[in-house]
Design a protein around this motif. Structure first.
Motif, PDB file in Angstrom:
ATOM      1  N   PRO B  59     -96.565 124.691 -42.068  1.00  0.00           N
ATOM      2  CA  PRO B  59     -95.378 124.047 -42.610  1.00  0.00           C
ATOM      3  C   PRO B  59     -95.638 123.232 -43.881  1.00  0.00           C
ATOM      4  O   PRO B  59     -96.696 122.635 -44.041  1.00  0.00           O
ATOM      5  CB  PRO B  59     -94.945 123.129 -41.466  1.00  0.00           C
ATOM      6  CG  PRO B  59     -96.179 122.860 -40.708  1.00  0.00           C
ATOM      7  CD  PRO B  59     -97.110 124.011 -40.902  1.00  0.00           C
ATOM      8  N   ASN B  60     -94.684 123.275 -44.756  1.00  0.00           N
ATOM      9  CA  ASN B  60     -94.727 122.450 -45.945  1.00  0.00           C
ATOM     10  C   ASN B  60     -93.963 121.166 -45.622  1.00  0.00           C
ATOM     11  O   ASN B  60     -92.774 121.206 -45.312  1.00  0.00           O
ATOM     12  CB  ASN B  60     -94.057 123.217 -47.097  1.00  0.00           C
ATOM     13  CG  ASN B  60     -94.058 122.435 -48.381  1.00  0.00           C
ATOM     14  OD1 ASN B  60     -93.842 121.231 -48.388  1.00  0.00           O
ATOM     15  ND2 ASN B  60     -94.302 123.125 -49.452  1.00  0.00           N
ATOM     16  N   GLU B  67     -85.446 120.193 -45.133  1.00  0.00           N
ATOM     17  CA  GLU B  67     -84.795 121.102 -44.195  1.00  0.00           C
ATOM     18  C   GLU B  67     -84.198 120.321 -43.025  1.00  0.00           C
ATOM     19  O   GLU B  67     -83.084 120.593 -42.572  1.00  0.00           O
ATOM     20  CB  GLU B  67     -85.829 122.108 -43.699  1.00  0.00           C
ATOM     21  CG  GLU B  67     -85.216 123.340 -43.037  1.00  0.00           C
ATOM     22  CD  GLU B  67     -86.270 124.316 -42.555  1.00  0.00           C
ATOM     23  OE1 GLU B  67     -87.387 124.295 -43.096  1.00  0.00           O
ATOM     24  OE2 GLU B  67     -85.960 125.071 -41.638  1.00  0.00           O
ATOM     25  N   ASN B  68     -84.973 119.328 -42.581  1.00  0.00           N
ATOM     26  CA  ASN B  68     -84.529 118.491 -41.485  1.00  0.00           C
ATOM     27  C   ASN B  68     -83.238 117.755 -41.845  1.00  0.00           C
ATOM     28  O   ASN B  68     -82.291 117.700 -41.044  1.00  0.00           O
ATOM     29  CB  ASN B  68     -85.640 117.492 -41.137  1.00  0.00           C
ATOM     30  CG  ASN B  68     -85.413 116.825 -39.811  1.00  0.00           C
ATOM     31  OD1 ASN B  68     -84.736 117.370 -38.953  1.00  0.00           O
ATOM     32  ND2 ASN B  68     -85.967 115.651 -39.651  1.00  0.00           N
ATOM     33  N   LYS B  69     -83.213 117.252 -43.074  1.00  0.00           N
ATOM     34  CA  LYS B  69     -82.030 116.528 -43.557  1.00  0.00           C
ATOM     35  C   LYS B  69     -80.814 117.456 -43.574  1.00  0.00           C
ATOM     36  O   LYS B  69     -79.734 117.099 -43.121  1.00  0.00           O
ATOM     37  CB  LYS B  69     -82.328 116.016 -44.970  1.00  0.00           C
ATOM     38  CG  LYS B  69     -81.541 114.795 -45.367  1.00  0.00           C
ATOM     39  CD  LYS B  69     -82.036 114.297 -46.698  1.00  0.00           C
ATOM     40  CE  LYS B  69     -81.153 113.237 -47.254  1.00  0.00           C
ATOM     41  NZ  LYS B  69     -81.588 112.843 -48.604  1.00  0.00           N
ATOM     42  N   GLU B  70     -81.071 118.653 -44.091  1.00  0.00           N
ATOM     43  CA  GLU B  70     -80.001 119.643 -44.207  1.00  0.00           C
ATOM     44  C   GLU B  70     -79.496 120.052 -42.825  1.00  0.00           C
ATOM     45  O   GLU B  70     -78.289 120.175 -42.611  1.00  0.00           O
ATOM     46  CB  GLU B  70     -80.550 120.869 -44.969  1.00  0.00           C
ATOM     47  CG  GLU B  70     -79.494 121.750 -45.584  1.00  0.00           C
ATOM     48  CD  GLU B  70     -78.592 121.022 -46.566  1.00  0.00           C
ATOM     49  OE1 GLU B  70     -77.387 121.282 -46.520  1.00  0.00           O
ATOM     50  OE2 GLU B  70     -79.074 120.173 -47.354  1.00  0.00           O
ATOM     51  N   LEU B  71     -80.441 120.213 -41.906  1.00  0.00           N
ATOM     52  CA  LEU B  71     -80.073 120.602 -40.538  1.00  0.00           C
ATOM     53  C   LEU B  71     -79.260 119.524 -39.842  1.00  0.00           C
ATOM     54  O   LEU B  71     -78.347 119.819 -39.076  1.00  0.00           O
ATOM     55  CB  LEU B  71     -81.323 120.919 -39.715  1.00  0.00           C
ATOM     56  CG  LEU B  71     -81.959 122.287 -39.973  1.00  0.00           C
ATOM     57  CD1 LEU B  71     -83.287 122.400 -39.266  1.00  0.00           C
ATOM     58  CD2 LEU B  71     -81.042 123.413 -39.533  1.00  0.00           C
ATOM     59  N   ARG B  72     -79.626 118.269 -40.122  1.00  0.00           N
ATOM     60  CA  ARG B  72     -78.866 117.158 -39.533  1.00  0.00           C
ATOM     61  C   ARG B  72     -77.422 117.178 -40.016  1.00  0.00           C
ATOM     62  O   ARG B  72     -76.495 116.982 -39.240  1.00  0.00           O
ATOM     63  CB  ARG B  72     -79.507 115.832 -39.914  1.00  0.00           C
ATOM     64  CG  ARG B  72     -80.653 115.471 -39.010  1.00  0.00           C
ATOM     65  CD  ARG B  72     -81.182 114.122 -39.379  1.00  0.00           C
ATOM     66  NE  ARG B  72     -82.280 113.714 -38.543  1.00  0.00           N
ATOM     67  CZ  ARG B  72     -82.960 112.603 -38.722  1.00  0.00           C
ATOM     68  NH1 ARG B  72     -82.637 111.787 -39.695  1.00  0.00           N
ATOM     69  NH2 ARG B  72     -83.952 112.298 -37.942  1.00  0.00           N
ATOM     70  N   LYS B  73     -77.299 117.437 -41.332  1.00  0.00           N
ATOM     71  CA  LYS B  73     -75.950 117.510 -41.909  1.00  0.00           C
ATOM     72  C   LYS B  73     -75.153 118.612 -41.228  1.00  0.00           C
ATOM     73  O   LYS B  73     -74.014 118.412 -40.805  1.00  0.00           O
ATOM     74  CB  LYS B  73     -76.048 117.833 -43.412  1.00  0.00           C
ATOM     75  CG  LYS B  73     -75.999 116.625 -44.311  1.00  0.00           C
ATOM     76  CD  LYS B  73     -75.894 117.114 -45.723  1.00  0.00           C
ATOM     77  CE  LYS B  73     -76.335 116.095 -46.710  1.00  0.00           C
ATOM     78  NZ  LYS B  73     -76.388 116.647 -48.074  1.00  0.00           N
TER      79      LYS B  73
END
Lengths: 160, 278
Positions: B59-60, B67-73
């Protein structure tokens, strides 16, 4: 002077490769005469000479026999390098004029064939029998032919 | 490992030459268009693909954070949508029940309405409906839902109307015990239960009996469920029982209703009035 001799021998073997080798192929399995010369040069002069001899002769075969630049050069460079591992200044005669010579030829021939046919093997363009025939038979045929210079040129073998 | 490393450094020249020659050979192979070169290219692509898939597993960290931020959104948006869908699903179930009810009682014409306001804590409780004169609503029309009787229309505006519910001090209607056909009058005296009045102590009433609207009612069509008898008290003074009824309708959850276009029978009313006058 020795290198010029090697070069001339290489040119002669190249011609033999082009004209004679197809005629002496058994079941479409040709011997690799050039490899015998490469192993001989590597055992006489070391890894660098073996690698360069492998590269140049491989390149010549690529351009004049296979018409695929690169693959023979790669296979023979590595074979020459591996043959150079057996180079020992004090054991040059033992390596080149005894039964060790065809043994090294067999090993290097196997490596050479493995690299040369690796694209076909990896691309699964060969059946199992074809792989065996191509790699082993060609290596064995080359090894058998490497006995000829051993018996004709080698002083030790003649003494035996 | 160290042995290999020291061997490599000792024979650095040999390895450098080998590397250079191998590199040239490979360049020659890849610059060619022969069958063999094609095969090698094919393998190279495969190898590249495999190595990519292997490195892809590692993982990068920066990408992971983004990605985590985007997934939370996305999660928040999806949760919101899920809630809306749940609401719609529940509404759909309610409306289906209502429709089913409508199909069963297709002798009447129904005006659908939403409950837009209600009070349940006063002695005179009511509901506000978003259907009025424009929709054909008139005073005294019965209000029902899939569970049973809700009340009757008390006041009508152009687009809204106010309904008197069962929990209203002035609400009265004729009812009967469905099983034994015993008649009575429904009313409310406060609390969480309705009361069935004027039922003589000798009459056959049991706990669990269903109470429905009676034919005597001039407002409600007969047979609509009111509730279930939960308590019977014969010890009260006088001739009549005290019957407590739990209404079928849960007024706290009431959202959609139907106003029944049940025509008020003026002739009957007139005759009854005349008789009473006599």
């Amino acid at each position: 002077m020795a290198y010029i001799r090697y070069f001339v021998a290489g040119i002669i073997i190249l011609f033999l490769h082009m004209i004679i080798v197809p005629l002496i192929a058994i079941e479409k399995v040709p011997p690799d005469l050039m490899l015998i010369l490469i192993v001989y040069i590597a055992l006489k002069n070391g890894q660098i000479a073996g690698s360069i001899a492998g590269f140049v002769s491989g390149l010549l075969i690529d351009f004049f026999v296979d018409f695929t630049p690169g693959i023979s050069a790669l296979a023979k460079t590595i074979s020459g390098f591996v043959a150079g591992y057996f180079y020992n200044e004090t054991k040059i005669e033992i390596n080149t004029e005894t039964i060790r010579f065809p043994g090294i030829v067999l090993l290097c021939s196997l490596i050479n064939n493995l690299i040369y046919f690796s694209p076909e093997i990896l691309a699964q363009e060969f059946g199992e029998f074809e792989i065996l025939k191509t790699i082993l038979a060609r290596a064995l045929y080359t090894t058998i032919l490497s006995l000829i210079p051993l018996f004709t040129i080698s002083k030790r073998m003649r003494m035996v | 490992m160290l042995k290999i490393f020291s061997q490599i450094t000792q024979h650095l020249k040999e390895y450098l030459i080998l590397s250079a020659l191998v590199l040239i050979s490979l360049l020659l192979i890849f610059s060619n268009t022969s069958h063999k070169s094609h095969l090698i290219s094919k393998i190279a692509v495969e190898v590249a693909g495999i190595s990519k898939s292997i490195t892809g597993v590692i993982p990068n960290l920066y990408n992971l954070r983004a990605e985590n931020k985007e997934l939370r959104k996305t999660n928040i948006i999806l949760l919101n949508e899920l809630n809306q869908l749940r609401e719609e699903k529940l509404e759909n179930i309610r409306l289906r029940k209502l429709l089913g009810f409508k199909e069963k009682n297709n002798n009447f014409e129904f005006i659908p309405a939403d409950v837009v306001g209600k009070t349940l804590i006063n002695p005179y409780n009511y509901i506000v409906l978003n259907a009025g004169l424009d929709d054909g609503v008139e005073v005294n029309m019965p209000i029902i839902c899939e569970s049973g009787v809700v009340g009757k229309i008390m006041k009508v505006g152009k687009k809204y109307s106010i309904g008197m519910i069962l929990f209203h001090k002035d609400f009265r209607t004729s009812v009967k015990i469905q099983r034994s056909r015993v008649d009575g009058i429904l009313g409310w005296n406060g609390g969480e239960y309705l009361t069935m009045l004027n039922v003589p102590k000798t009459m056959d009433v049991e706990i669990g009996d269903v109470v429905v609207t009676s034919e005597y009612s001039t407002i409600f069509p007969p047979g609509f469920e009111i509730g279930v008898v939960t308590e019977i008290d014969n010890s009260v003074q006088g001739l009549f029982k005290l019957i407590k009824i739990k209404p079928s309708v849960d007024f706290t959850k009431l959202e959609e209703v139907f106003i029944v276009k049940y025509k008020y029978d003026f002739e009957r009313e007139e005759i009854e009035q005349t008789m009473m006058g006599k």
